[in-house]
Design a protein around this motif. Structure first.
Motif, PDB file in Angstrom:
ATOM      1  N   LEU A 232      94.776 100.469  52.748  1.00 56.86           N
ATOM      2  CA  LEU A 232      93.575 101.196  53.176  1.00 56.86           C
ATOM      3  C   LEU A 232      93.245 100.975  54.643  1.00 56.86           C
ATOM      4  CD1 LEU A 232      91.339 100.556  50.043  1.00 56.86           C
ATOM      5  CD2 LEU A 232      92.431 102.721  50.690  1.00 56.86           C
ATOM      6  N   HIS A 233      93.726  99.855  55.206  1.00 63.81           N
ATOM      7  CA  HIS A 233      93.426  99.537  56.612  1.00 63.81           C
ATOM      8  C   HIS A 233      94.568  99.887  57.548  1.00 63.81           C
ATOM      9  CE1 HIS A 233      90.343  97.033  54.625  1.00 63.81           C
ATOM     10  NE2 HIS A 233      89.692  97.079  55.776  1.00 63.81           N
ATOM     11  N   ALA A 234      95.636 100.490  57.029  1.00 61.79           N
ATOM     12  CA  ALA A 234      96.903 100.554  57.772  1.00 61.79           C
ATOM     13  C   ALA A 234      96.892 101.448  59.001  1.00 61.79           C
ATOM     14  CB  ALA A 234      98.025 100.995  56.833  1.00 61.79           C
ATOM     15  N   GLU A 235      96.059 102.505  59.013  1.00 60.22           N
ATOM     16  CA  GLU A 235      96.109 103.446  60.128  1.00 60.22           C
ATOM     17  C   GLU A 235      94.807 104.250  60.148  1.00 60.22           C
ATOM     18  OE1 GLU A 235      96.982 104.539  63.260  1.00 60.22           O
ATOM     19  OE2 GLU A 235      97.069 106.490  62.333  1.00 60.22           O
ATOM     20  N   HIS A 236      94.385 104.664  61.323  1.00 63.21           N
ATOM     21  CA  HIS A 236      93.154 105.461  61.349  1.00 63.21           C
ATOM     22  C   HIS A 236      93.007 106.239  62.653  1.00 63.21           C
ATOM     23  CE1 HIS A 236      88.934 106.294  59.876  1.00 63.21           C
ATOM     24  NE2 HIS A 236      89.694 106.470  58.825  1.00 63.21           N
TER      25      HIS A 236
END
Ligand code: SDX
Length: 435
Positions: A232-236
């Protein structure tokens, strides 16, 4: 001055003091449109002004798509809900870095490379002794990541594909070891070595929690919860820390230097540091405020610097899909582990009251990824001051992918924004005797 946008002809016509300048329109694969202003200053002497870059695209990217109004997040076209449900962090990292889901052979090779590079150079361990025990893990992690550029001088050239590839493996593989050593140092316990028979999430738990004095068995529920959090935190896309990774990389600084800077940007409480701030806020409400309602009144008070941490987002003006997934996961993890649900209940009470309060609704402030993540981290026994380092563990594949994409972009230039100067006009130097 007027600006006319003619969608049909893909042109924006800027009329400046009677002189017309045609600026091309760019359209993305999801229909987003932008005015390409690369010639604006050369042709008109004008620059644009956009503090915080809320209306400014810094690059063209194929990696992540966010629709903030619809609550959509996709890595390389795959919805975050499907990846969280069906993928693993290693598979998702491969996808983010390479653009396609791996075959079994590709995934096995990728995981072998990561496993091979998890060890730190023994001399790096001496670095930790230079820090006070109270040092924040983000400060230590950033310093050690930057120092990797001194230990792996064979892989610093950002223009050499082989060196970038091995650096990618080294950063992904060593970050958990580096972060776990920062935690172990802060509690005076011996460092743990990574174990090659453990997967990525299992190794994190082993390095964080095992001790030489007794056997440590990784709890599979814990490991899966960590793996989902990492996905869930891997890319944004172009968030603050990723933009920092790109900015530093735009000077052709090496990947370790860029990642070190990105870690520091993530540390800020308005960014990744919010996950630590949220759990501290929830404990503060539980211990002092008595109710979420009294606390929310402080968050709304312009004269009070208190903010509802974990709420609001520059892009999501509706729900953050990651927050929805984490809210459901938190309940399941707490119940499965038999942990107290007090923090979750306070968070849910605050969320319900905020979403019924015009101050938050009118400003389109909804829970973001940080609002519920800390509740799960705490339930897993992760120390609060290490929460943001866990955010960095997740975000590393995204930072690297964005850095690599920039390196291959023919349009990429060194980042150097303009400004509007409002200081003194020219004046003459006065000797000190005359001042
Ligand atoms: C992450 O960009 C990303 O993609 C980031 C991220 C990622 O995956 O990389 O999603 C991760 O960083 C999530 C955000 C974590 N930060 C927090 O939870 C900190 C609390 N949130 C805020 O500080 C704020 O909402 C930001 C920083 C997230 C967004 O800031 P913006 O877009 O600059 O919005 P703003 O500060 O201009 O606020 C607009 C209005 C203001 O009120 P007015 O001046 O209009 O009266 O909303 C208010 C703000 O005061 N406001 C809040 C608030 N957030 C905004 N008021 C109370 N509590 C809040 N949390």
């Amino acid at each position: 001055m007027t600006l006319d946008v003619d969608v049909l002809s893909d042109v924006a016509t800027l009329n400046v003091d009677g002189r017309e300048l045609e600026l091309p329109l760019i359209e993305g694969s999801e229909g987003e449109r932008a005015i390409d202003i690369q010639r604006l200053r050369a042709e008109t002497g004008l620059v644009t002004y956009d503090p915080g870059y809320g209306n400014t695209g810094s690059c063209i990217s194929d990696i992540t798509f966010i629709d903030g109004d619809a609550g959509v997040l996709r890595y390389r076209g795959y919805p975050i809900e499907q990846l969280a449900q069906q993928s693993t962090f290693m598979e998702t990292s491969y996808l983010i870095l390479n653009g396609e889901l791996p075959t079994q052979a590709q995934l096995s090779e990728f995981k072998d490379q990561i496993t091979y590079h998890t060890l730190l150079h023994e001399d790096i361990r001496h670095m930790y002794r230079a820090f006070p025990l109270s040092a924040h893990p983000m400060a230590v992690t950033s310093a050690v990541v930057g120092a990797l550029s001194t230990f792996y001088q064979d892989s610093l050239d950002p223009l050499d594909d082989d060196q970038v590839e091995v650096s990618t493996y080294r950063l992904l593989a060593k970050l958990p070891t580096i972060a776990a050593c920062a935690h172990k140092y802060s509690i005076g316990q011996p460092f743990n070595y990574p174990q090659n028979d453990l997967d990525y999430a299992e190794n994190i738990l082993h390095m964080m929690f095992s001790t030489p004095t007794e056997a440590y068995d990784v709890n599979p529920t814990f490991a899966r919860a960590i793996d989902v959090l990492l996905i869930l935190h891997a890319e944004h896309e172009q968030n603050c820390s990723t933009s920092t990774m790109r900015m530093v990389g735009s000077s052709q600084a090496n990947i370790y230097a860029s990642a070190s800077a990105a870690i520091m940007a993530l540390w800020g409480p308005l960014h990744g540091g919010a996950n630590q701030a949220v759990i501290e806020m929830l404990h503060d409400v539980a211990d002092n405020e008595g109710s979420g309602k009294a606390f929310l009144e402080r968050c709304k008070d312009r004269d009070d610097t208190t903010r509802l941490m974990g709420f609001g987002h520059r892009v999501y003006k509706n729900f953050d899909p990651r927050a929805l997934i984490l809210k459901e996961a938190a309940d399941g993890v707490l119940r499965e582990l038999g942990r107290s649900t007090q923090m979750l209940e306070i968070a849910q009470e605050i969320e319900a009251q905020a979403l019924d309060d015009d101050y938050f609704v009118s400003r389109k402030l909804y829970p973001n990824v940080d609002f519920y993540s800390g509740i799960i981290y705490e339930a897993l026994g992760i120390p609060i001051h290490t929460f943001t380092a866990f955010f960095a563990l997740g975000r590393m594949p995204g930072w690297i992918a964005q850095w690599r994409e920039q390196g291959k972009d023919p349009a990429a230039r060194i980042g150097r924004p303009r400004q509007i100067y409002t200081g003194e006009n020219e004046r003459q130097f006065q000797p000190i005797e005359q001042r």
